[in-house]
Design a protein around this motif. Structure first.
Motif, PDB file in Angstrom:
ATOM      1  N   ASP A  82      -5.617 -49.293   4.644  1.00  0.00           N
ATOM      2  CA  ASP A  82      -5.142 -47.922   4.494  1.00  0.00           C
ATOM      3  C   ASP A  82      -6.097 -46.922   3.835  1.00  0.00           C
ATOM      4  O   ASP A  82      -7.179 -46.672   4.294  1.00  0.00           O
ATOM      5  CB  ASP A  82      -3.790 -47.914   3.761  1.00  0.00           C
ATOM      6  N   GLU A 100      -5.773 -38.213  -1.546  1.00  0.00           N
ATOM      7  CA  GLU A 100      -4.325 -38.475  -1.549  1.00  0.00           C
ATOM      8  C   GLU A 100      -3.753 -38.696  -2.955  1.00  0.00           C
ATOM      9  O   GLU A 100      -2.541 -38.714  -3.133  1.00  0.00           O
ATOM     10  CB  GLU A 100      -4.013 -39.704  -0.690  1.00  0.00           C
ATOM     11  N   ASN A 101      -4.619 -38.887  -3.942  1.00  0.00           N
ATOM     12  CA  ASN A 101      -4.182 -39.103  -5.327  1.00  0.00           C
ATOM     13  C   ASN A 101      -4.586 -37.956  -6.253  1.00  0.00           C
ATOM     14  O   ASN A 101      -4.551 -38.096  -7.471  1.00  0.00           O
ATOM     15  CB  ASN A 101      -4.734 -40.440  -5.838  1.00  0.00           C
ATOM     16  N   LYS A 106       2.673 -49.206 -10.140  1.00  0.00           N
ATOM     17  CA  LYS A 106       2.393 -48.029  -9.310  1.00  0.00           C
ATOM     18  C   LYS A 106       1.095 -47.338  -9.709  1.00  0.00           C
ATOM     19  O   LYS A 106       0.533 -46.591  -8.918  1.00  0.00           O
ATOM     20  CB  LYS A 106       3.567 -47.049  -9.317  1.00  0.00           C
ATOM     21  N   GLN A 126      -2.300 -50.326  -5.630  1.00  0.00           N
ATOM     22  CA  GLN A 126      -1.030 -49.733  -5.193  1.00  0.00           C
ATOM     23  C   GLN A 126      -1.196 -48.255  -4.840  1.00  0.00           C
ATOM     24  O   GLN A 126      -0.521 -47.745  -3.947  1.00  0.00           O
ATOM     25  CB  GLN A 126       0.048 -49.918  -6.267  1.00  0.00           C
ATOM     26  N   LEU A 127      -2.107 -47.562  -5.539  1.00  0.00           N
ATOM     27  CA  LEU A 127      -2.382 -46.155  -5.206  1.00  0.00           C
ATOM     28  C   LEU A 127      -2.968 -46.028  -3.808  1.00  0.00           C
ATOM     29  O   LEU A 127      -2.836 -44.985  -3.167  1.00  0.00           O
ATOM     30  CB  LEU A 127      -3.335 -45.538  -6.236  1.00  0.00           C
ATOM     31  N   SER A 128      -3.605 -47.090  -3.319  1.00  0.00           N
ATOM     32  CA  SER A 128      -4.150 -47.059  -1.963  1.00  0.00           C
ATOM     33  C   SER A 128      -3.040 -47.194  -0.923  1.00  0.00           C
ATOM     34  O   SER A 128      -3.200 -46.763   0.213  1.00  0.00           O
ATOM     35  CB  SER A 128      -5.208 -48.153  -1.768  1.00  0.00           C
ATOM     36  N   LYS A 129      -1.899 -47.766  -1.312  1.00  0.00           N
ATOM     37  CA  LYS A 129      -0.753 -47.940  -0.403  1.00  0.00           C
ATOM     38  C   LYS A 129       0.271 -46.830  -0.569  1.00  0.00           C
ATOM     39  O   LYS A 129       0.935 -46.423   0.383  1.00  0.00           O
ATOM     40  CB  LYS A 129      -0.052 -49.266  -0.684  1.00  0.00           C
ATOM     41  N   ASN A 130       0.477 -46.401  -1.802  1.00  0.00           N
ATOM     42  CA  ASN A 130       1.490 -45.411  -2.129  1.00  0.00           C
ATOM     43  C   ASN A 130       0.838 -44.324  -2.996  1.00  0.00           C
ATOM     44  O   ASN A 130       0.997 -44.311  -4.204  1.00  0.00           O
ATOM     45  CB  ASN A 130       2.659 -46.088  -2.871  1.00  0.00           C
ATOM     46  N   GLN A 159       2.452 -38.662  -2.699  1.00  0.00           N
ATOM     47  CA  GLN A 159       3.684 -39.028  -1.984  1.00  0.00           C
ATOM     48  C   GLN A 159       4.820 -39.411  -2.936  1.00  0.00           C
ATOM     49  O   GLN A 159       5.909 -39.733  -2.487  1.00  0.00           O
ATOM     50  CB  GLN A 159       3.412 -40.168  -1.002  1.00  0.00           C
ATOM     51  N   TRP A 160       4.580 -39.399  -4.234  1.00  0.00           N
ATOM     52  CA  TRP A 160       5.631 -39.789  -5.200  1.00  0.00           C
ATOM     53  C   TRP A 160       6.710 -38.741  -5.249  1.00  0.00           C
ATOM     54  O   TRP A 160       6.581 -37.609  -5.113  1.00  0.00           O
ATOM     55  CB  TRP A 160       5.051 -39.999  -6.581  1.00  0.00           C
TER      56      TRP A 160
END
Length: 157
Positions: free
Chosen positions: A85, A110-111, A143, A148-152, A156-157
């Motif tokens: 991802d 994305e983060n 999280k 996990q930041l690479s997945k979620n 997006q939180w």
């Protein structure tokens, strides 16, 4: 190099760390495997490449096995193309305080908006000075793990 990594993670509440930083470097990293039992990371830090394997965290989330080796940037770039991802991008600031160094990661992409500080310790209950820009502790909260930041991602939180 193999060792037990003992670290604590915190959110950052201001950008005052930037004035205290002695270095900053851009990092891109991806994950070949994000299983919590055996995370495999590829990282490009400046003009260096690294391959890292991390084991599971202990119950407090502070300690886990880590093995890392340097690889050339071309190899790292080729491996990042195989990663899962989202590729994490961040700027890492190194901030000395007392007998410790804080690594402050300002995430991009994305983060964007997430800033996390980590301090590596010699033992879990080691006392360390906390800078005024340090916020809530997030040690052991999955999280906030890079894998996990690479997945979620944070946005997006």
């Amino acid at each position: 190099m193999e060792h037990l990594e003992i670290e604590r993670k915190f959110l950052v509440v201001s950008d005052a760390y930037k004035q205290e930083a002695i270095s900053q470097v851009r990092i891109a990293q991806g994950f070949l495997n994000t299983d919590p039992e055996r995370t495999v990371r590829v990282r490009i830090k400046g003009n260096q490449g690294f391959l890292t394997v991390k084991g599971p965290s202990n119950s407090s989330g502070t300690t886990r096995f880590e093995w890392e080796t340097e690889i050339n940037v071309t190899e790292a770039t080729n491996l990042i193309d195989l990663c899962e991802d989202v590729i994490l991008e961040k700027v890492r600031f190194e901030v000395p305080l007392g007998n410790h160094f804080f690594e402050v990661d300002e995430f991009l992409g994305e983060n964007k908006g997430l800033v996390i500080a980590e301090v590596e310790l010699k033992h879990e209950d080691e006392v360390f000075e906390k800078p005024k820009w340090l916020g809530d502790e997030v040690t052991g909260q999955p999280k906030y793990y890079n894998s996990q930041l690479s997945k979620n991602p944070f946005l997006q939180w």
